[in-house]
Write an enzyme that holds these catalytic residues in place. Structure first.
Site, PDB file in Angstrom:
ATOM      1  N   GLN A 126       0.832  -1.199   0.000  1.00  0.00           N
ATOM      2  CA  GLN A 126       0.000   0.000   0.000  1.00  0.00           C
ATOM      3  C   GLN A 126       0.866   1.249   0.000  1.00  0.00           C
ATOM      4  OE1 GLN A 126      -3.670   0.432   2.538  1.00  0.00           O
ATOM      5  NE2 GLN A 126      -2.365   1.824   3.689  1.00  0.00           N
ATOM      6  N   GLY A 127       0.720   2.103  -0.997  1.00  0.00           N
ATOM      7  CA  GLY A 127       1.482   3.343  -1.093  1.00  0.00           C
ATOM      8  C   GLY A 127       0.646   4.537  -0.687  1.00  0.00           C
ATOM      9  N   TYR A 128       0.482   4.741   0.607  1.00  0.00           N
ATOM     10  CA  TYR A 128      -0.293   5.868   1.117  1.00  0.00           C
ATOM     11  C   TYR A 128       0.618   6.883   1.818  1.00  0.00           C
ATOM     12  CZ  TYR A 128      -5.090   4.167   0.280  1.00  0.00           C
ATOM     13  OH  TYR A 128      -6.280   3.794  -0.279  1.00  0.00           O
ATOM     14  N   SER A 129       1.168   6.516   2.976  1.00  0.00           N
ATOM     15  CA  SER A 129       1.914   7.461   3.807  1.00  0.00           C
ATOM     16  C   SER A 129       3.172   7.972   3.117  1.00  0.00           C
ATOM     17  CB  SER A 129       2.310   6.802   5.132  1.00  0.00           C
ATOM     18  OG  SER A 129       1.171   6.485   5.898  1.00  0.00           O
ATOM     19  N   SER A 161       4.533  -1.469   4.362  1.00  0.00           N
ATOM     20  CA  SER A 161       4.661  -2.852   4.820  1.00  0.00           C
ATOM     21  C   SER A 161       4.714  -3.812   3.636  1.00  0.00           C
ATOM     22  CB  SER A 161       3.478  -3.221   5.721  1.00  0.00           C
ATOM     23  OG  SER A 161       3.428  -2.383   6.859  1.00  0.00           O
ATOM     24  N   GLU A 244     -10.235  -1.248   5.963  1.00  0.00           N
ATOM     25  CA  GLU A 244      -9.086  -1.547   6.816  1.00  0.00           C
ATOM     26  C   GLU A 244      -9.456  -1.423   8.285  1.00  0.00           C
ATOM     27  OE1 GLU A 244      -4.341  -0.449   7.079  1.00  0.00           O
ATOM     28  OE2 GLU A 244      -5.716   1.034   6.254  1.00  0.00           O
ATOM     29  N   GLU A 379      -5.407   8.400  17.836  1.00  0.00           N
ATOM     30  CA  GLU A 379      -5.854   9.781  17.857  1.00  0.00           C
ATOM     31  C   GLU A 379      -6.849  10.060  16.722  1.00  0.00           C
ATOM     32  OE1 GLU A 379      -2.290   9.316  20.197  1.00  0.00           O
ATOM     33  OE2 GLU A 379      -2.733   8.772  18.117  1.00  0.00           O
TER      34      GLU A 379
END
Length: 392
Positions: A126-129, A161, A244, A379
């Site tokens: 997964q290429g998000y952050s 990951s 998710e 949070e």
């Protein structure tokens, strides 16, 4: 909750247990029992076995290879696999991008990608952050510029990951800088073997390799790999993140960990280990068992309440509690082991010394500091509860 003890559900549990007993490779079971993290080969082998039974993606629609099971039955299935010491298949294809593809993808994309996700022959990440876009994901800067039939991608992703295993990455990229930042994001499927893609490992505090940095330098991506519409990627990203959160209650892991902890305490008492006969330990262990049971019932209520208008709030609540339980159980596991729990045995490596119960204890304690961060920080989850549940 009577459904959980119905004749149908008891028969289903027996079917799952019989299948796992007959088909889970013993070396793979033993590695999971000892706390080793499953390798790419382990996950691929088990996914292929489940696929042969038609069980690799129980949550998918039947027309795409799913089982048609209810959400409750799917959770029972996951718990049975965990309690049998089966490895969890890689989630990024089966749980995350797979549903996006069959919901928003083209017929060609469904035909190309879904079968290889189902049988485990292709791995995804997964290429998000990004370094400056974690919780504030809409601030991402990885750019994709359309050039005829291709996009040219430049940028960086972080905390990715299983990128070291992956054949493909589903990636959020910026295709427009004008207007509201959420409106200029698209989702691309990128071949990890493309020229210009570089993966660099990040070694976590347990001295293991789960996460990575991924760099894109003039990577050419066919325009046909765009999911849905250009600049509509935020919609697909939110759809994926909701899936998710819903699958991140960590119930199977909590039940598995609690079972391992109880077995350890009972064995140490049988061996008359010094200091293990402790009322405080019994009290803490009982409290954890009660909380795991309450967590399980809460999840079952959510799964059976299909009409709930607070599904996203409930998913955030159980995600927070699941993370909390994982951290508390792993801490107690190390405490019970005493000095035997201190060595940092790396779960993917064989050792011929020490108490077998200590294998992976400290490693698991350390890496589970992260469960309240990944998949949406606690949070962020509290913010969702406040905004959508309490209307603050």
């Amino acid at each position: 909750m009577d459904t959980l003890d119905s004749t149908e559900m008891r028969a289903f549990r027996r079917e799952v247990r019989d299948f796992v007993t007959a088909n889970l490779p013993k070396p793979l079971e033993q590695r999971c029992r000892q706390g080793f993290h499953p390798s790419k080969e382990d996950m691929r082998e088990w996914t292929a076995i489940l696929h042969g039974k038609g069980w690799s993606a129980p949550h998918w629609p039947t027309r795409y290879g799913g089982t048609g099971w209810s959400p409750l039955k799917r959770m029972v299935f996951d718990i049975e696999l965990a309690e049998a010491w089966a490895p969890a298949p890689s989630p990024f294809g089966l749980h995350l991008i797979g549903p996006v593809i069959y919901t928003f993808g083209t017929d060609q994309q469904k035909e190309r990608y879904l079968p290889r996700i189902l049988d485990g022959s292709e791995f995804w990440c997964q290429g998000y952050s990004e370094p400056n876009a974690g919780s504030d994901l809409a601030s991402l800067r990885t750019a994709a510029k359309r050039e005829g039939d291709y996009y040219r991608v430049n940028g960086q992703k972080i905390w990715t990951s299983q990128a070291q295993f992956a054949d493909w990455i589903f990636c959020l990229v910026r295709t427009d800088n004008s207007g509201k930042k959420q409106n200029g994001i698209s989702m691309l499927l990128i071949d990890m073997h493309s020229p210009g893609v570089t993966v660099k490992p990040i070694i976590t505090q347990d001295m293991d390799h789960y996460v990575n940095e991924v760099f894109f330098e003039d990577v050419r991506v066919p325009a046909e790999n765009l999911i849905g519409e250009e600049n509509a990627g935020w919609r697909y990203a939110k759809f994926l993140l909701e899936n998710e959160r819903t699958s991140s209650a960590y119930l199977p892991q909590a039940k598995q960990d609690m079972k391992r902890l109880r077995e350890l305490i009972d064995r140490m008492r049988d061996e008359h280990s010094e200091g293990i006969d402790d009322e405080a330990l019994d009290t803490e262990c009982a409290a954890l068992e009660i909380e795991v049971a309450a967590h399980e019932l809460a999840i079952y209520r959510i799964l059976t309440d299909n009409a709930s208008s607070q599904a996203d709030t409930a998913a955030s609540m159980v995600k927070i509690q699941g993370a909390r339980l994982q951290q508390r159980i792993s801490a107690l596991w190390v405490e019970v082991l005493g000095m035997h729990g201190l060595p940092l045995f790396q779960p993917h490596r064989e050792h011929d010394f020490g108490d077998p119960a200590a294998m992976g204890a400290m490693s698991q304690f350390l890496i589970r500091r992260a469960v309240s961060i990944y998949g949406g920080t606690n949070e962020i989850q509290h913010g969702i509860i406040a905004k959508r549940g309490l209307h603050l």
